[in-house]
Design a protein around this motif. Structure first.
Motif, mmCIF file in Angstrom:
data_model
loop_
_atom_site.group_PDB
_atom_site.id
_atom_site.type_symbol
_atom_site.label_atom_id
_atom_site.label_comp_id
_atom_site.label_asym_id
_atom_site.label_seq_id
_atom_site.Cartn_x
_atom_site.Cartn_y
_atom_site.Cartn_z
ATOM 1 N N TRP A 114 0.832 -1.198 0.000
ATOM 2 C CA TRP A 114 0.000 0.000 0.000
ATOM 3 C C TRP A 114 0.861 1.241 0.000
ATOM 4 C CZ3 TRP A 114 -4.510 1.789 -1.100
ATOM 5 C CH2 TRP A 114 -4.973 2.964 -0.548
ATOM 6 N N PRO A 169 -18.600 13.283 -6.791
ATOM 7 C CA PRO A 169 -19.228 12.112 -7.405
ATOM 8 C C PRO A 169 -19.764 11.147 -6.345
ATOM 9 C CG PRO A 169 -16.850 11.931 -7.504
ATOM 10 C CD PRO A 169 -17.142 13.259 -6.897
ATOM 11 N N THR A 170 -20.851 10.449 -6.705
ATOM 12 C CA THR A 170 -21.443 9.446 -5.809
ATOM 13 C C THR A 170 -21.114 8.058 -6.349
ATOM 14 O OG1 THR A 170 -23.449 9.690 -7.093
ATOM 15 C CG2 THR A 170 -23.350 10.872 -5.030
ATOM 16 N N PRO A 173 -25.119 6.737 -10.245
ATOM 17 C CA PRO A 173 -25.691 7.996 -10.740
ATOM 18 C C PRO A 173 -27.097 8.193 -10.191
ATOM 19 C CG PRO A 173 -25.700 6.341 -12.466
ATOM 20 C CD PRO A 173 -24.948 5.750 -11.324
ATOM 21 N N ILE B 22 -19.793 9.631 -11.138
ATOM 22 C CA ILE B 22 -19.678 8.543 -10.163
ATOM 23 C C ILE B 22 -18.211 8.305 -9.862
ATOM 24 C CG2 ILE B 22 -21.829 7.418 -10.784
ATOM 25 C CD1 ILE B 22 -20.294 5.479 -12.463
ATOM 26 N N THR B 23 -17.967 7.592 -8.743
ATOM 27 C CA THR B 23 -16.580 7.364 -8.321
ATOM 28 C C THR B 23 -15.937 6.310 -9.213
ATOM 29 O OG1 THR B 23 -17.468 5.777 -6.759
ATOM 30 C CG2 THR B 23 -16.961 7.949 -5.934
ATOM 31 N N GLU B 27 -8.811 0.181 -7.260
ATOM 32 C CA GLU B 27 -7.764 -0.731 -7.731
ATOM 33 C C GLU B 27 -7.694 -1.922 -6.780
ATOM 34 O OE1 GLU B 27 -5.228 0.265 -10.113
ATOM 35 O OE2 GLU B 27 -6.412 2.023 -10.606
ATOM 36 N N LYS B 28 -6.914 -2.932 -7.198
ATOM 37 C CA LYS B 28 -6.832 -4.153 -6.383
ATOM 38 C C LYS B 28 -6.250 -3.841 -4.997
ATOM 39 C CE LYS B 28 -3.896 -7.515 -7.453
ATOM 40 N NZ LYS B 28 -3.232 -8.173 -6.320
ATOM 41 N N GLU B 29 -5.147 -3.043 -4.979
ATOM 42 C CA GLU B 29 -4.522 -2.727 -3.685
ATOM 43 C C GLU B 29 -5.483 -1.952 -2.804
ATOM 44 O OE1 GLU B 29 -2.922 -2.077 -6.530
ATOM 45 O OE2 GLU B 29 -0.825 -2.657 -6.408
ATOM 46 N N GLU B 30 -6.247 -1.048 -3.442
ATOM 47 C CA GLU B 30 -7.174 -0.235 -2.668
ATOM 48 C C GLU B 30 -8.251 -1.101 -2.041
ATOM 49 O OE1 GLU B 30 -8.268 2.628 -5.694
ATOM 50 O OE2 GLU B 30 -7.171 4.182 -4.639
ATOM 51 N N GLU B 32 -8.040 -4.325 -1.279
ATOM 52 C CA GLU B 32 -7.463 -5.152 -0.190
ATOM 53 C C GLU B 32 -7.271 -4.310 1.058
ATOM 54 O OE1 GLU B 32 -3.841 -6.910 -1.522
ATOM 55 O OE2 GLU B 32 -4.825 -7.991 -3.151
ATOM 56 N N MET B 33 -6.790 -3.091 0.836
ATOM 57 C CA MET B 33 -6.536 -2.201 1.973
ATOM 58 C C MET B 33 -7.831 -1.838 2.679
ATOM 59 S SD MET B 33 -3.919 -1.143 3.307
ATOM 60 C CE MET B 33 -3.521 -0.121 4.657
ATOM 61 N N LEU B 36 -8.854 -4.686 4.812
ATOM 62 C CA LEU B 36 -8.018 -4.779 6.014
ATOM 63 C C LEU B 36 -8.394 -3.733 7.052
ATOM 64 C CD1 LEU B 36 -5.572 -5.962 7.463
ATOM 65 C CD2 LEU B 36 -4.159 -4.289 6.320
ATOM 66 N N MET B 37 -8.652 -2.520 6.576
ATOM 67 C CA MET B 37 -9.014 -1.438 7.492
ATOM 68 C C MET B 37 -10.317 -1.771 8.216
ATOM 69 S SD MET B 37 -6.971 1.286 7.505
ATOM 70 C CE MET B 37 -5.587 0.225 7.669
ATOM 71 N N ARG B 102 -24.267 1.781 -12.997
ATOM 72 C CA ARG B 102 -23.064 2.574 -13.202
ATOM 73 C C ARG B 102 -22.639 2.567 -14.661
ATOM 74 N NH1 ARG B 102 -19.373 3.464 -8.832
ATOM 75 N NH2 ARG B 102 -17.646 2.660 -10.041
#
Lengths: 194, 244
Positions: A114, A169-170, A173, B22-23, B27-30, B32-33, B36-37, B102
């Motif tokens: 990370w 952004p949400t 939509p 929209i968001t 990513e994969k690391e995000e 997993e993190m 974990l959090m 989405r």
């Protein structure tokens, strides 16, 4: 003959005064006499003492007020920093199995990955911003070569730009024709006055 | 001596951005993190009121099942709502709600003229313009006229192609980029060497295009798709001031 006149005048002065005194012959009534003359009588003394006493009382009250105001105001307690006592009961403590060494190992490695990911992301952002700034500087340089007047107009501050507001952004939509359910919100926050 | 007239023609171009709605997907690391959090937060937390209630009710149920004659002591005829029932009710209500997708229809059919495409990234306006004797895909541009600032030239460019009712927030008075090119030798003269195109950036605020029909062929594309339409040199200059 002169001897006779003198005796007459002194005789008149020694005549007993009968009746009240008049300040002057302009005073019509005898009763008005007492009130207009400066009299050092009892009512006047009371007034002065009263005034003095009242003044003293007022000063004492003012001093008390000042003392109260000088005292530091009571601090408003921050509700978020005080954990209510009911959450420190022992039955509240979660009972979970202990972490295995593989799990701790996996966690440590994930945190390191990370760290690297975030570093790369941050560098890419900084590079993009740098390239944007360079591009703008180049454009302004070329503009200056063209015309000074346009350049001055370009570097002027845009007053209408800030404050800039935008909804973020949400996750999904907005749903067209969505009717949110009705509800009432009751605010129970405690308000403190100092 | 009079100031020498520069032989460059000036153009103002507008890069109109439709910001994401929209968001972006994680990513994969995000991901997993994030998991974990969540786990660490759960481990460090205490039981909430709802969980305590659930635990107590489970205990009571277990005791009732094990000892049969405790039933008489319990208050009969009183229906108690269990925490488990509440959770199931909430789950059902959540499953009944259908959020907007989405990935929209326009995404699936790849309709590049629609604004409902690629809701998680920036979309830029490209128009087909005639430069010289070529039809090119460009950011909307219009020639500068003496007496106006370059920013108003860019605004005019936007208005010519999209109409007057466009609401866009232009980011400042200064240009963001420049593309300089010389005319081909056939048209080049002493006074007319080439052109300088100054780019301005704006955020689109109104998404209502029903009133005005765009005058020419137009497209809304993302940064990655720009390469399909723009010339390489032009693309290089434009990419410098686009943050993805």
């Amino acid at each position: 003959s002169s001897h006779a006149f003198c005796s007459f005048s002194c005789c008149s002065s020694l005549l007993p005064q009968r009746g009240p005194l008049r300040g002057s012959h302009w005073q019509s009534s005898v009763l008005t006499l007492r009130t207009s003359l400066p009299v050092r009588a009892q009512p006047k003394k009371k007034k002065k003492v009263d005034v003095r006493r009242e003044q003293a009382q007022k000063d004492r009250m003012k001093k008390k007020l000042k003392k109260l105001e000088k005292a530091a105001p009571e601090l408003i307690p921050i509700e978020d920093f005080i954990t209510p006592l009911k959450y420190s009961d022992s039955n509240r403590v979660r009972s979970l199995p202990a972490l295995s060494p593989e799990e701790t190992e996996r966690r440590v490695l994930l945190l390191k990955k990370w760290c690297l990911f975030k570093q790369k992301q941050d560098e890419a952002e900084k590079k993009a911003i740098q390239s944007l700034v360079e591009s703008q500087q180049e454009a302004l340089k070329e503009l200056r070569l063209e015309s000074e007047e346009l350049y001055q107009a370009a570097i002027r501050r845009d007053e209408g730009l800030f404050p800039f507001q935008r909804d973020g952004p949400t996750y999904t939509p907005p749903l067209p024709g969505y009717d949110p359910p009705e509800g009432k919100c009751v605010d129970i926050t405690k308000v403190y006055t100092q | 001596a009079a100031a020498a007239r520069r032989p460059w023609r000036l153009f103002g171009a507008m890069c109109l951005l439709r910001l994401p709605r929209i968001t972006q997907p994680l990513e994969k690391e995000e991901e997993e993190m994030a998991a974990l959090m969540g786990q660490i937060e759960l481990e460090k937390s205490h039981y909430s009121d709802h969980e305590i209630r659930k635990l107590e009710e489970e205990e009571r149920l277990k005791r009732r099942k094990e000892s049969l004659y405790d039933d008489d002591d319990e208050a009969t005829g009183k229906t108690v709502i269990m925490a488990q029932d509440l959770e199931e009710k909430w789950e059902q209500k959540f499953l009944r709600f259908k959020a907007a997708p989405r990935i929209t229809d326009a995404d699936k059919k790849n309709i590049r003229t629609s604004l409902n495409r690629k809701l998680d990234s920036n979309l830029m306006l490209l128009v087909k313009q005639k430069i010289g004797n070529q039809e090119l895909w460009l950011l909307p541009q219009v020639e500068w006229q003496p007496g106006e600032t370059l920013r108003s030239t860019a605004e005019r460019a936007m208005a010519t192609f999209l109409g007057d009712h466009i609401q866009a927030k232009i980011l400042g008075n200064a240009p963001y980029g420049i593309y300089k090119y010389k005319f081909p030798r056939a048209i080049r003269t002493e006074d007319n060497v080439g052109a300088k195109v100054f780019f301005f950036k704006a955020f689109l605020q109104s998404s209502d295009f029903t009133q005005t029909e765009p005058k020419a062929d137009y497209l809304w594309v993302t940064k990655n798709e720009l390469g399909d339409y723009l010339k390489p040199e032009y693309l290089k200059k434009v990419n410098r001031f686009l943050l993805d």
